[in-house]
Write an enzyme that holds these catalytic residues in place. Structure first.
Site, short mmCIF file in Angstrom:
data_model
loop_
_atom_site.label_atom_id
_atom_site.label_comp_id
_atom_site.label_asym_id
_atom_site.label_seq_id
_atom_site.Cartn_x
_atom_site.Cartn_y
_atom_site.Cartn_z
N PRO A 59 0.82 -1.21 0.00
CA PRO A 59 0.00 0.00 0.00
C PRO A 59 0.86 1.27 0.00
CG PRO A 59 -0.94 -1.59 1.48
CD PRO A 59 0.37 -2.17 1.03
N CYS A 60 0.45 2.24 -0.83
CA CYS A 60 1.32 3.38 -1.10
C CYS A 60 0.95 4.66 -0.35
CB CYS A 60 1.30 3.69 -2.60
SG CYS A 60 -0.35 4.16 -3.21
N GLN A 61 -0.19 4.68 0.34
CA GLN A 61 -0.70 5.93 0.88
C GLN A 61 0.28 6.65 1.80
OE1 GLN A 61 -2.34 3.13 0.63
NE2 GLN A 61 -4.35 3.48 -0.29
N TYR A 63 3.38 6.87 1.52
CA TYR A 63 4.47 7.47 0.76
C TYR A 63 3.97 8.47 -0.28
CZ TYR A 63 7.14 3.64 2.79
OH TYR A 63 7.74 2.77 3.67
N SER A 64 2.66 8.49 -0.51
CA SER A 64 2.09 9.35 -1.53
C SER A 64 2.14 10.81 -1.11
CB SER A 64 0.63 8.94 -1.79
OG SER A 64 0.01 9.86 -2.66
#
Length: 319
Positions: A59-61, A63-64
């Site tokens: 999941p990227c949130q 680092y977004s």
């Protein structure tokens, strides 16, 4: 990612997602071998089979740029290390890792560099690239970081496929959604953060068929809350399909992109269908969280070809 890899000829035997709606969509389209649950749990990890290739995107949130910014300290951000731990334990021939370009920012670059170092430490030759999907025949300006690692004993350093001239930034919205009919009802309006206005009241004020920058949208609408009304024109690639349960405005109509239009923009074939049992917001989230299928297809093809050559050479030398 799985749609592209399957099209590239991969036989997928296991998949995991914490989101039960995402798992439902996966099972409906790709196979009932998907397991819904927490990948950090011993129960789920015990079900992961051995395989030649592991592919995934933690999941990227965290680092977004638009996310929490918590990085590896976040509940989701720390899953990059879970991913690495699985690779270390299973030792596949190769792996593909995908995440947002926020991982390359000054704040999160130490995590990225440490991740590359740890992949090397556990026995992998790694290559990475910031890939813009638009460069590879996708009508979307979507930048994502890909890391591809190959086990050292295979003797291969992966080379990313270069964009073909006919693909490089040639696809625009008209090419991928121009043939789709208008939806029967405008059910794609989303109430905004202050709860006062809807898309139907704002979208008609934007010029049709041409790009509208974030700043220009704010100038036209006169409200900073409407910055996400930036939109691409019909002769441009789409802005990034996001995962916040909505989509960007349609270039010519006073509405948001439909889910099918978002799937087209993600280069997902029409054979992929999201069940009606999944809510509209969850459908948008599933599409926005995905990988542009053509990108995973091309990386998958390149990896298979390079691995097959390297493994064939090893067999010849052994003989």
């Amino acid at each position: 990612m799985a749609v592209g890899l399957k099209a590239a000829g991969y036989d997928i035997t296991f998949a995991n997602d914490f989101d039960k709606r995402a798992a439902e969509a996966y099972a409906y389209n790709l196979g009932d071998y998907v397991v819904c649950g927490d990948i950090t749990s011993d129960e789920i990890q015990a079900q992961i089979p051995d395989a030649d290739i592991f592919a995934g995107g933690p999941p990227c949130q965290d680092y977004s740029v638009a996310g929490t910014g918590d990085g590896e300290e976040g509940e989701r951000g720390k899953l990059v290390w879970t991913y690495l731990g699985i690779i270390e334990r299973k030792q596949p021939k190769a792996f593909v890792f995908e995440n947002v370009k926020g991982l390359l920012t000054k704040k999160h670059r130490p995590t990225f560099d440490a991740l590359l170092a740890k992949f090397a430490e556990i026995g992998y030759s790694v290559s990475w690239r910031l890939v813009n999907a638009w460069d590879y025949g996708v009508a979307q300006k979507r930048e994502r970081v890909f890391i591809v690692g190959v086990r050292n004993d295979i003797g291969l350093t992966f080379e990313f496929p270069e964009p073909r001239p006919e693909d490089y930034r040639t696809q625009v919205l008209r090419d991928v959604i121009g043939d789709l009919p208008e939806p029967n009802t405008h059910t794609y309006n989303h109430r905004k953060p202050n709860g006062l206005k809807t898309d139907a009241e704002y979208l008609p004020k934007l010029p049709k068929g041409e790009g509208v920058s974030t700043r220009r949208a704010a100038e036209i609408l006169g409200d900073i809350y409407w910055q996400n009304y930036a939109r691409a024109g019909t002769d441009e690639a789409a802005l990034t399909v996001a995962s916040e349960g909505q989509s960007k405005p349609h270039p010519t109509q006073p509405r948001r992109f439909t889910v099918r239009e978002c799937l087209r923009i993600q280069s997902v074939p029409d054979s992929y269908v999201l069940p009606e049992s999944i809510s509209l917001s969850a459908q948008y989230r599933i599409v926005g969280n995905g990988v542009a299928s053509r990108v995973s297809y091309l990386i998958g093809i390149a990896l298979a070809e390079q691995l097959n050559v390297a493994l064939s050479q090893s067999l010849s030398e052994a003989a």
